[in-house]
Design a protein around this motif. Structure first.
Motif, PDB file in Angstrom:
ATOM      1  N   LEU A 116      49.609  47.219  43.385  1.00  0.00           N
ATOM      2  CA  LEU A 116      48.930  48.162  44.273  1.00  0.00           C
ATOM      3  C   LEU A 116      47.462  47.803  44.414  1.00  0.00           C
ATOM      4  O   LEU A 116      46.907  47.799  45.524  1.00  0.00           O
ATOM      5  CB  LEU A 116      49.077  49.574  43.698  1.00  0.00           C
ATOM      6  N   GLU A 117      46.812  47.464  43.305  1.00  0.00           N
ATOM      7  CA  GLU A 117      45.396  47.094  43.344  1.00  0.00           C
ATOM      8  C   GLU A 117      45.174  45.807  44.144  1.00  0.00           C
ATOM      9  O   GLU A 117      44.251  45.719  44.961  1.00  0.00           O
ATOM     10  CB  GLU A 117      44.876  46.904  41.922  1.00  0.00           C
ATOM     11  N   VAL A 118      46.023  44.807  43.905  1.00  0.00           N
ATOM     12  CA  VAL A 118      45.848  43.519  44.585  1.00  0.00           C
ATOM     13  C   VAL A 118      46.155  43.647  46.077  1.00  0.00           C
ATOM     14  O   VAL A 118      45.442  43.089  46.917  1.00  0.00           O
ATOM     15  CB  VAL A 118      46.736  42.439  43.922  1.00  0.00           C
ATOM     16  N   PHE A 119      47.193  44.410  46.428  1.00  0.00           N
ATOM     17  CA  PHE A 119      47.496  44.634  47.841  1.00  0.00           C
ATOM     18  C   PHE A 119      46.333  45.352  48.516  1.00  0.00           C
ATOM     19  O   PHE A 119      46.016  45.096  49.680  1.00  0.00           O
ATOM     20  CB  PHE A 119      48.766  45.456  48.002  1.00  0.00           C
ATOM     21  N   ALA A 120      45.685  46.299  47.795  1.00  0.00           N
ATOM     22  CA  ALA A 120      44.554  47.028  48.365  1.00  0.00           C
ATOM     23  C   ALA A 120      43.380  46.090  48.635  1.00  0.00           C
ATOM     24  O   ALA A 120      42.650  46.256  49.616  1.00  0.00           O
ATOM     25  CB  ALA A 120      44.123  48.148  47.417  1.00  0.00           C
ATOM     26  N   GLU A 121      43.206  45.107  47.785  1.00  0.00           N
ATOM     27  CA  GLU A 121      42.075  44.184  47.921  1.00  0.00           C
ATOM     28  C   GLU A 121      42.351  43.048  48.905  1.00  0.00           C
ATOM     29  O   GLU A 121      41.467  42.655  49.672  1.00  0.00           O
ATOM     30  CB  GLU A 121      41.735  43.584  46.559  1.00  0.00           C
ATOM     31  N   LYS A 122      43.570  42.504  48.874  1.00  0.00           N
ATOM     32  CA  LYS A 122      43.856  41.282  49.631  1.00  0.00           C
ATOM     33  C   LYS A 122      44.880  41.462  50.745  1.00  0.00           C
ATOM     34  O   LYS A 122      45.089  40.543  51.542  1.00  0.00           O
ATOM     35  CB  LYS A 122      44.355  40.188  48.677  1.00  0.00           C
ATOM     36  N   GLY A 123      45.515  42.633  50.802  1.00  0.00           N
ATOM     37  CA  GLY A 123      46.590  42.800  51.764  1.00  0.00           C
ATOM     38  C   GLY A 123      47.862  42.148  51.260  1.00  0.00           C
ATOM     39  O   GLY A 123      47.835  41.319  50.335  1.00  0.00           O
ATOM     40  N   TYR A 124      48.964  42.500  51.876  1.00  0.00           N
ATOM     41  CA  TYR A 124      50.248  41.961  51.423  1.00  0.00           C
ATOM     42  C   TYR A 124      50.309  40.445  51.578  1.00  0.00           C
ATOM     43  O   TYR A 124      50.690  39.722  50.656  1.00  0.00           O
ATOM     44  CB  TYR A 124      51.383  42.616  52.207  1.00  0.00           C
ATOM     45  N   ASN A 125      49.921  39.954  52.744  1.00  0.00           N
ATOM     46  CA  ASN A 125      50.044  38.517  53.008  1.00  0.00           C
ATOM     47  C   ASN A 125      49.075  37.686  52.177  1.00  0.00           C
ATOM     48  O   ASN A 125      49.367  36.536  51.838  1.00  0.00           O
ATOM     49  CB  ASN A 125      49.834  38.242  54.507  1.00  0.00           C
ATOM     50  N   GLY A 126      47.915  38.258  51.839  1.00  0.00           N
ATOM     51  CA  GLY A 126      46.942  37.507  51.062  1.00  0.00           C
ATOM     52  C   GLY A 126      47.183  37.535  49.564  1.00  0.00           C
ATOM     53  O   GLY A 126      46.642  36.708  48.827  1.00  0.00           O
TER      54      GLY A 126
END
Length: 216
Positions: free
Chosen positions: A24-34
């Motif tokens: 959740l934290e990483v998706f918030a920072e980088k988006g799903y594709n990133g």
């Protein structure tokens, strides 16, 4: 001494929770594709092998997050009491979850609308169709009990309004006047005005909404 079966289960659940929270934290920072699985495992502090054991792909991580989100929505809507008390509790529950978890709401909204992840959301919704139908029926029964001639339209409108509030709160963060909007929703549905605020503090005056580069 070997660990008990219950201790092993708890360790497994704790590992899953850590991986999901990190995702959740990483998706918030980088988006799903990133985001990458490596990003997520490093944030969770677990090995890639362990993460792959529970979630062999980002697809499955997204599915689990969306699944939990729909369960959260269900819990907010399934409240007891007379119709007016139910409606007030639904409004308050939705707004409270929004203000206490803006980054998560942003991630969920992104996953729902991104072309690469929308099919995953649609599949999760389809899997929960029976429960979602029950929730819709409960909302429609609530509006019928309040005297609505078109309870099905009222159900769609309430969800649309609350989802719009969530979207705006995600875009404008703390600048969005959640408490003022809450009171306006109470008036719109002829509910007695709340005696307290969601935050416990007096809401500031409404300012002009502008997004900032800092986001939340």
């Amino acid at each position: 001494m070997p660990r008990s079966a219950s201790a092993n289960r708890e360790m497994r659940e704790e590992s899953r929770r850590k991986i999901l929270a990190a995702a959740l934290e990483v998706f918030a920072e980088k988006g799903y594709n990133g985001a990458t699985i490596t990003d997520i495992t490093q944030r969770a502090g677990v090995s890639r092998g362990l993460a792959s054991y529970y979630f062999p792909s980002k697809h499955l991580l997204v599915e689990e997050l969306l699944d939990a989100y729909l369960d959260q929505v269900a819990a907010i809507i399934e409240v007891p009491g007379p119709p007016d008390a139910q409606l007030a509790a639904i409004i308050d529950g939705t707004l409270r979850v929004t203000v206490t978890g803006l980054p998560m709401q942003g991630v969920i909204l992104g996953l729902m609308v991104q072309p690469s992840t929308h099919p995953i959301y649609a599949a999760v919704e389809a899997r929960k169709d029976e429960r979602l139908r029950k929730l819709e029926d409960n909302l429609r029964a609530m509006f019928a009990a309040r005297g609505s001639a078109e309870p099905e339209v009222e159900e769609v409108m309430l969800r649309s309004v609350l989802e719009g509030v969530i979207y705006k709160a995600v875009v404008y963060g703390a600048r969005y006047p959640v408490e003022r909007v809450r009171r306006r929703l109470y008036r719109m549905y002829d509910l007695p005005q709340p005696e307290d605020t969601l935050s416990g503090e007096e809401p500031p005056p409404v300012s002009r909404l502008r997004a900032t580069e800092r986001g939340f």
